[in-house]
Motif scaffolding. Structure first.
Motif, PDB file in Angstrom:
ATOM      1  N   ARG A  41      93.661  61.357 105.837  1.00 24.91           N
ATOM      2  CA  ARG A  41      91.955  60.725 106.147  1.00 24.91           C
ATOM      3  C   ARG A  41      91.397  62.188 106.523  1.00 24.91           C
ATOM      4  NH1 ARG A  41      94.431  57.175 110.302  1.00 24.91           N
ATOM      5  NH2 ARG A  41      92.102  57.017 111.762  1.00 24.91           N
ATOM      6  N   GLU A  42      92.271  63.480 107.151  1.00 21.10           N
ATOM      7  CA  GLU A  42      91.054  64.353 107.934  1.00 21.10           C
ATOM      8  C   GLU A  42      90.458  65.281 106.876  1.00 21.10           C
ATOM      9  OE1 GLU A  42      93.777  64.886 111.868  1.00 21.10           O
ATOM     10  OE2 GLU A  42      93.336  66.649 110.786  1.00 21.10           O
ATOM     11  N   ARG A  43      90.901  65.313 105.644  1.00 22.11           N
ATOM     12  CA  ARG A  43      90.672  65.601 104.362  1.00 22.11           C
ATOM     13  C   ARG A  43      89.294  65.856 103.582  1.00 22.11           C
ATOM     14  NH1 ARG A  43      95.830  68.485 103.372  1.00 22.11           N
ATOM     15  NH2 ARG A  43      97.105  65.911 103.552  1.00 22.11           N
ATOM     16  N   ASP A  44      89.789  64.312 103.540  1.00 23.70           N
ATOM     17  CA  ASP A  44      88.576  63.346 103.103  1.00 23.70           C
ATOM     18  C   ASP A  44      87.107  64.096 104.390  1.00 23.70           C
ATOM     19  OD1 ASP A  44      89.797  61.737 101.167  1.00 23.70           O
ATOM     20  OD2 ASP A  44      90.121  60.370 102.285  1.00 23.70           O
ATOM     21  N   GLN A  45      88.401  63.759 105.214  1.00 25.12           N
ATOM     22  CA  GLN A  45      86.534  64.444 106.120  1.00 25.12           C
ATOM     23  C   GLN A  45      86.123  65.156 105.964  1.00 25.12           C
ATOM     24  OE1 GLN A  45      88.194  64.177 110.189  1.00 25.12           O
ATOM     25  NE2 GLN A  45      85.706  63.772 111.796  1.00 25.12           N
ATOM     26  N   VAL A  46      87.068  66.521 106.043  1.00 23.78           N
ATOM     27  CA  VAL A  46      86.409  68.168 105.714  1.00 23.78           C
ATOM     28  C   VAL A  46      85.787  67.633 104.754  1.00 23.78           C
ATOM     29  CG1 VAL A  46      87.295  69.910 105.558  1.00 23.78           C
ATOM     30  CG2 VAL A  46      88.437  68.452 107.327  1.00 23.78           C
ATOM     31  N   ILE A  47      86.190  67.498 103.406  1.00 26.68           N
ATOM     32  CA  ILE A  47      85.539  67.628 101.926  1.00 26.68           C
ATOM     33  C   ILE A  47      83.598  66.535 102.501  1.00 26.68           C
ATOM     34  CG2 ILE A  47      86.090  66.626 100.033  1.00 26.68           C
ATOM     35  CD1 ILE A  47      88.368  67.118  99.550  1.00 26.68           C
ATOM     36  N   GLU A  48      84.124  65.852 102.896  1.00 30.24           N
ATOM     37  CA  GLU A  48      82.933  64.723 103.169  1.00 30.24           C
ATOM     38  C   GLU A  48      81.725  66.323 103.571  1.00 30.24           C
ATOM     39  OE1 GLU A  48      82.142  60.905 104.494  1.00 30.24           O
ATOM     40  OE2 GLU A  48      80.659  60.779 104.146  1.00 30.24           O
ATOM     41  N   THR A  49      81.928  67.180 104.967  1.00 33.19           N
ATOM     42  CA  THR A  49      80.865  67.152 105.913  1.00 33.19           C
ATOM     43  C   THR A  49      79.969  68.624 104.270  1.00 33.19           C
ATOM     44  OG1 THR A  49      83.053  69.610 105.418  1.00 33.19           O
ATOM     45  CG2 THR A  49      82.107  67.475 107.431  1.00 33.19           C
ATOM     46  N   ILE A  50      80.555  68.500 103.197  1.00 34.88           N
ATOM     47  CA  ILE A  50      80.152  69.784 102.271  1.00 34.88           C
ATOM     48  C   ILE A  50      79.679  68.347 100.710  1.00 34.88           C
ATOM     49  CG2 ILE A  50      80.611  71.734 103.203  1.00 34.88           C
ATOM     50  CD1 ILE A  50      83.130  72.475 101.161  1.00 34.88           C
ATOM     51  N   GLY A  51      80.288  67.814 101.078  1.00 44.01           N
ATOM     52  CA  GLY A  51      80.302  66.957 100.023  1.00 44.01           C
ATOM     53  C   GLY A  51      78.416  67.067  98.928  1.00 44.01           C
ATOM     54  N   PRO A  52      77.599  66.361  99.657  1.00 42.93           N
ATOM     55  CA  PRO A  52      76.338  66.156  99.143  1.00 42.93           C
ATOM     56  C   PRO A  52      74.987  67.540  98.726  1.00 42.93           C
ATOM     57  CG  PRO A  52      76.723  65.151 101.619  1.00 42.93           C
ATOM     58  CD  PRO A  52      77.751  66.266 101.387  1.00 42.93           C
ATOM     59  N   VAL A  53      75.915  68.459  99.684  1.00 45.85           N
ATOM     60  CA  VAL A  53      75.437  70.130  99.915  1.00 45.85           C
ATOM     61  C   VAL A  53      76.266  71.030  98.996  1.00 45.85           C
ATOM     62  CG1 VAL A  53      74.163  69.585 101.740  1.00 45.85           C
ATOM     63  CG2 VAL A  53      76.457  71.076 101.969  1.00 45.85           C
ATOM     64  N   TRP A  54      77.550  71.115  98.458  1.00 49.26           N
ATOM     65  CA  TRP A  54      77.648  72.602  98.400  1.00 49.26           C
ATOM     66  C   TRP A  54      77.239  72.261  96.991  1.00 49.26           C
ATOM     67  CZ3 TRP A  54      80.438  72.325  93.706  1.00 49.26           C
ATOM     68  CH2 TRP A  54      80.764  71.808  92.980  1.00 49.26           C
ATOM     69  N   GLU A  55      77.007  71.888  95.765  1.00 46.44           N
ATOM     70  CA  GLU A  55      76.583  71.808  94.493  1.00 46.44           C
ATOM     71  C   GLU A  55      75.298  73.169  94.641  1.00 46.44           C
ATOM     72  OE1 GLU A  55      77.169  68.646  92.629  1.00 46.44           O
ATOM     73  OE2 GLU A  55      77.595  69.516  91.204  1.00 46.44           O
ATOM     74  N   SER A  56      73.849  72.427  95.668  1.00 50.92           N
ATOM     75  CA  SER A  56      72.886  73.110  95.779  1.00 50.92           C
ATOM     76  C   SER A  56      73.329  74.666  96.787  1.00 50.92           C
ATOM     77  CB  SER A  56      71.823  72.862  96.473  1.00 50.92           C
ATOM     78  OG  SER A  56      71.807  72.724  97.699  1.00 50.92           O
ATOM     79  N   ASN A  57      73.872  74.461  96.720  1.00 52.44           N
ATOM     80  CA  ASN A  57      74.936  76.301  97.745  1.00 52.44           C
ATOM     81  C   ASN A  57      74.991  76.868  96.517  1.00 52.44           C
ATOM     82  OD1 ASN A  57      73.915  75.226 100.106  1.00 52.44           O
ATOM     83  ND2 ASN A  57      75.547  74.988 101.216  1.00 52.44           N
ATOM     84  N   MET A  58      75.855  76.482  95.410  1.00 52.53           N
ATOM     85  CA  MET A  58      76.299  77.304  94.268  1.00 52.53           C
ATOM     86  C   MET A  58      75.368  77.647  93.677  1.00 52.53           C
ATOM     87  SD  MET A  58      79.389  77.095  92.308  1.00 52.53           S
ATOM     88  CE  MET A  58      78.892  75.959  91.272  1.00 52.53           C
ATOM     89  N   VAL A  59      74.126  77.162  93.899  1.00 50.27           N
ATOM     90  CA  VAL A  59      73.009  77.638  93.449  1.00 50.27           C
ATOM     91  C   VAL A  59      72.115  79.019  93.439  1.00 50.27           C
ATOM     92  CG1 VAL A  59      70.919  76.480  91.773  1.00 50.27           C
ATOM     93  CG2 VAL A  59      72.623  75.462  91.826  1.00 50.27           C
ATOM     94  N   TRP A  60      72.916  79.143  94.735  1.00 52.09           N
ATOM     95  CA  TRP A  60      71.983  80.374  95.239  1.00 52.09           C
ATOM     96  C   TRP A  60      72.406  81.601  94.295  1.00 52.09           C
ATOM     97  CZ3 TRP A  60      68.093  81.252  98.610  1.00 52.09           C
ATOM     98  CH2 TRP A  60      67.893  80.078  99.389  1.00 52.09           C
ATOM     99  N   LEU A  61      73.834  81.543  93.974  1.00 51.80           N
ATOM    100  CA  LEU A  61      74.711  82.435  93.255  1.00 51.80           C
ATOM    101  C   LEU A  61      74.249  82.588  91.612  1.00 51.80           C
ATOM    102  CD1 LEU A  61      76.949  84.857  93.116  1.00 51.80           C
ATOM    103  CD2 LEU A  61      78.364  83.271  92.137  1.00 51.80           C
ATOM    104  N   ILE A  62      74.132  81.523  91.515  1.00 49.79           N
ATOM    105  CA  ILE A  62      73.496  81.894  89.694  1.00 49.79           C
ATOM    106  C   ILE A  62      71.444  82.109  89.843  1.00 49.79           C
ATOM    107  CG2 ILE A  62      72.695  79.897  88.003  1.00 49.79           C
ATOM    108  CD1 ILE A  62      74.826  77.731  89.203  1.00 49.79           C
ATOM    109  N   THR A  63      71.198  81.702  90.616  1.00 50.80           N
ATOM    110  CA  THR A  63      69.544  82.567  90.826  1.00 50.80           C
ATOM    111  C   THR A  63      69.938  84.126  90.797  1.00 50.80           C
ATOM    112  OG1 THR A  63      69.072  80.441  91.970  1.00 50.80           O
ATOM    113  CG2 THR A  63      67.478  82.176  91.731  1.00 50.80           C
ATOM    114  N   ALA A  64      70.292  84.699  92.309  1.00 54.24           N
ATOM    115  CA  ALA A  64      70.871  85.866  92.166  1.00 54.24           C
ATOM    116  C   ALA A  64      71.495  85.999  91.001  1.00 54.24           C
ATOM    117  CB  ALA A  64      72.107  85.707  93.038  1.00 54.24           C
ATOM    118  N   GLY A  65      72.190  86.199  90.332  1.00 57.80           N
ATOM    119  CA  GLY A  65      72.421  86.098  89.014  1.00 57.80           C
ATOM    120  C   GLY A  65      71.622  86.059  87.666  1.00 57.80           C
TER     121      GLY A  65
END
Lengths: 334, 468
Positions: A41-65
């Motif tokens: 339950r705690e792991r679900d909770q932890v992962i859910e905090t970034i669930g909706p946003v991590w993908e767009s955060n990673m795009v910063w690297l793709i954009t930098a490259g």
């Protein structure tokens, strides 16, 4: 060096800062899956905090490259081919991490879930660690030759005391940044435990920063070339780290989170300030790659500048809007 | 081992693997957007269930597509540094625009869509999936702008001092006629992929006699998308062939397996036995006039003539030892596999829709099994399409300007390349396997599956009927 070349050098720095500020806490949260959360339950909770946003955060690297490829093709070519194996394992880290979110949620039993949690955890450590190593190597100098390629580099050109310290530092700041994010985004045990762990880690961070500063002084030409600005930026990094610690001990999570983010921005600024006017430092200084001779043509830079000026504000607007939609704390049992 | 071979092998392997998931993502995103639109318009809940169910499959594929895409971006610098130096001024701009315009859009709105089912009103939520769908399609546009330049360089000049290609017109780059035949072809091919994945998976569930209404409706949507998509793909592909005959006669001749110039009017070879050693076509079965009817030219030059022309044009630049002959058999059969499976899909879609309309398909087991097998058809078509396109560009990375041999990174060792090839191979095997298993499992569970542990949790409702 033209104004546009200078602008794009800064923009590459901004994109990497954005990447570390945003994806930095995703890495930290990834580590927290094994280091903070204790049950499903705690792991679900932890992962859910970034669930909706991590993908767009990673795009910063793709954009930098992509931006690096576009604005400084010579830099992109020398850097990416010169750091071949390090980048390979950065990619491996990004890949196992990137698929782990969906694969974990599609898992059927605890064993499968556990596998992808480990993938998330390991990927979240590998990537910041190797990026730390790479950026440090970039500023201590590599065996670039007249062809602008990193030729005949040896093991110690990549793996040395300074680069390991750099790797550990970036990983540690990522973890702290992630803990601060969890303090901001969760409630209950995870939040309390994040706070307790963060408190213990600041002394380690400060010790690490001292070692980092000493090594930067000994191994780079930052303090001979550009004493004042290097010193100011170093002081700023320490100030932000101190603010983050203050926010932790006084239980001000917003302050902590912004501050660890700014530590990253400070580190990138410190490294880019030291690089300037070079983009890659050669051991034989006549072969250093300069902003002036590594960039695209004025026309391409102009096109890219127009595109960026038009698109970036729109992107920032909807990304900010998306963040705003998920500001609520993630509860443990919904 | 040879560095150029290893770098090429890696490019082929990563591109083919990446390109399993990209068309699937583009096509599935589009199909899901269509389903959700039908829900918002018709207010029938079954379409919402569909969007959720197929959306889940889409997300599994999307995850793998995104991560393998990063490899693509990085490997230009890692394995092909000299190519990156030569092309950077031109290649970089579309790549950066792709990130800014498409990737941020996809990744941001996919998060909102995934976590926003109960959070946003229906129309806003629908907008999210359309933005994702448009994002995936835009991303293909920009990367193909770069690829089109490699096939048919336009809007550039060569800087003699630095030996680099420099962009002279960004608009010109986008006006490349190659782009406007290649992009529709790839985009529609992707849409077919989504349609056939849905249709085939639905057929599999119909074989098990599960949730018949749901899967019949899904299959119909999948097949309509597949039919429209495959017809448009064929039309676009036809246009592309005409352009290839003009721009890259060697590629065209190899695809048709002709060494000597054709007679006039030109026949079309259905199959042929090609002898690459003696450079001749031993025998062929051909339809008279057909190539002329299809392509519009009176006659077509064969590889021998194309080879001569290429030598005349490029010997001063690349030397007379350059080998301009292509892997003919691969191109010839690759093209036939691509076009053959493409046409088969169009046919299957028509038959399938007819049988669905007549309500007969559920009793025709073998037909349903054909559709299950059909899941692989668009992937076969897509893969062979790329092999033909990219192998046919040889010996250049940028047609007529820069060779593959000059493109590889001089600093990278064979050992590094060998390591990365092995790592990628292992990684792809695991990812491909897991993704297949997870998709299969998700389809197997069906749209109305409730996790028993979740059900128990929800079941503890003191006010629910039957508790007491």
């Amino acid at each position: 060096m033209s104004n546009l070349q200078f602008l794009w050098f800064i923009l590459i720095g901004v994109l990497f800062s954005g990447f570390f500020f945003l994806e930095g806490f995703d890495f930290g949260v990834g580590m927290a899956v094994k280091l903070v959360a204790r049950n499903k339950r705690e792991r679900d909770q932890v992962i859910e905090t970034i669930g909706p946003v991590w993908e767009s955060n990673m795009v910063w690297l793709i954009t930098a490259g992509g931006a690096m490829f576009a604005s400084f093709p010579e830099w992109y070519a020398s850097l990416f081919s010169g750091f071949y194996l390090i980048l390979l394992f950065i990619l491996v880290g990004l890949i196992i991490r990137g698929v782990s979110f969906k694969f974990r949620s599609s898992s059927e039993n605890a064993k499968e879930r556990n596998t992808w949690e480990w993938a998330l955890f390991l990927g979240s450590i590998i990537v910041p660690f190797l990026f730390g190593m790479m950026f440090v190597d970039l500023v201590i100098g590599l065996p670039l030759d007249a062809t602008k390629n990193v030729m005949n580099a040896t093991f110690t050109d990549y793996i040395n005391l300074f680069s390991i310290v750099g790797g550990v530092a970036v990983t540690l700041v990522s973890f702290l940044h992630g803990l601060n994010y969890l303090r901001l985004k969760t409630e209950g045990n995870v939040r309390e435990r994040s706070l307790a762990i963060a408190k213990k880690l600041y002394p380690v961070l400060f010790a690490g920063l001292v070692v980092f500063a000493i090594l930067a002084y000994l191994k780079t030409d930052f303090f001979t070339e550009r004493f004042t600005s290097s010193l100011i930026l170093l002081v700023l990094i320490v100030v932000f780290a101190a603010l983050a610690a203050y926010g932790t001990y006084k239980d001000k999570e917003g302050l902590s989170f912004i501050s660890t983010g700014l530590v990253f921005v400070g580190i990138v600024a410190f490294l880019f300030n030291g690089l300037f006017p070079r983009v890659m430092i050669a051991q034989d200084s006549q072969f250093s790659l300069l902003i002036e001779n590594a960039s695209s043509t004025p026309y391409t830079l102009k096109v890219m500048t127009i595109v960026t000026v038009v698109l970036l504000p729109i992107v920032l607007l909807y990304v900010a809007w998306a963040y705003k939609q998920f500001t609520k704390r993630v509860k443990i049992d919904r | 081992m040879d560095i150029e071979f290893l770098a090429r092998f890696q490019f082929g392997m990563t591109t083919v693997f990446h390109f399993f998931f990209v068309p699937m993502s583009i096509g599935m995103a589009f199909a899901v957007a269509v389903m959700e639109t039908m829900y918002v318009v018709k207010k029938d809940k079954i379409y919402k269930d569909m969007a959720k169910f197929w959306g889940n499959i889409f997300l599994i594929g999307f995850a793998v597509g995104v991560v393998t895409g990063i490899i693509q971006e990085f490997q230009f610098g890692m394995n092909w540094s000299e190519y990156s130096r030569f092309m950077g001024d031109i290649f970089g701009a579309p790549l950066a625009v792709e990130a800014l315009l498409a990737f941020f859009m996809e990744s941001t709105f996919i998060g909102l869509w995934m976590f926003g089912w109960d959070k946003f009103n229906e129309k806003l939520h629908l907008l999210f999936i359309w933005l994702v769908s448009i994002g995936t399609a835009l991303s293909a546009l920009w990367i193909l702008a770069a690829n089109s330049f490699m096939q048919n360089p336009v809007a550039y000049s060569i800087n003699e001092a630095t030996n680099r290609a420099e962009l002279t017109s960004f608009v010109g780059l986008l006006k490349n006629h190659q782009l406007w035949v290649e992009y529709p072809h790839v985009l529609f091919g992707a849409i077919v992929t989504g349609g056939f994945v849905i249709a085939g998976s639905s057929a599999w569930k119909m074989l098990k006699n599960k949730d018949m209404e749901f899967f019949k409706k899904s299959m119909r949507i999948g097949l309509i998308i597949g039919l429209v998509g495959s017809i448009l793909t064929i039309v676009a592909g036809h246009q592309q062939m005409i352009a290839v005959a003009d721009d890259q006669p060697m590629k065209f001749a190899a695809m048709e397996g002709i060494y000597e110039d054709t007679s006039s009017p030109a026949p079309w070879n259905i199959i042929a036995s090609i002898d690459t050693k003696d450079k001749e076509t031993k025998w062929e079965i051909s339809v008279p006039y057909l190539l002329t009817i299809l392509g519009g030219e009176d006659k077509y030059i064969g590889m021998d003539q194309a080879n001569k022309e290429l030598h005349d044009e490029y010997d001063t630049k690349f030397g007379s030892e350059m080998d301009y002959y292509l892997p003919v058999k691969t191109l010839f059969w690759g093209f036939r596999f691509m076009a053959g499976f493409g046409s088969l899909m169009a046919l299957m879609a028509i038959v399938g829709l007819y049988l669905l309309r007549k309500n007969k398909i559920q009793s025709m087991k073998w037909m349903l099994w054909l559709f299950v097998a059909g899941i692989s058809f668009p992937f076969i078509s897509n893969t062979f399409g790329w092999l033909v396109t990219e192998l046919g560009r040889s010996p250049w990375t940028v047609y007529g300007l820069f060779t593959i041999a000059d493109s590889v990174s001089p600093s990278v060792t064979a050992t590094s390349l060998l390591i990365s090839n092995i790592v990628y191979f292992l990684l792809f095997s695991v990812l491909g396997y897991v993704m297949f298993i997870f998709c299969k499992r998700a389809v197997k569970k069906g749209p109305y599956y409730v996790d028993p542990s979740e059900a128990r949790k929800d079941g503890i409702d003191p006010f629910a009927k039957g508790v007491l």
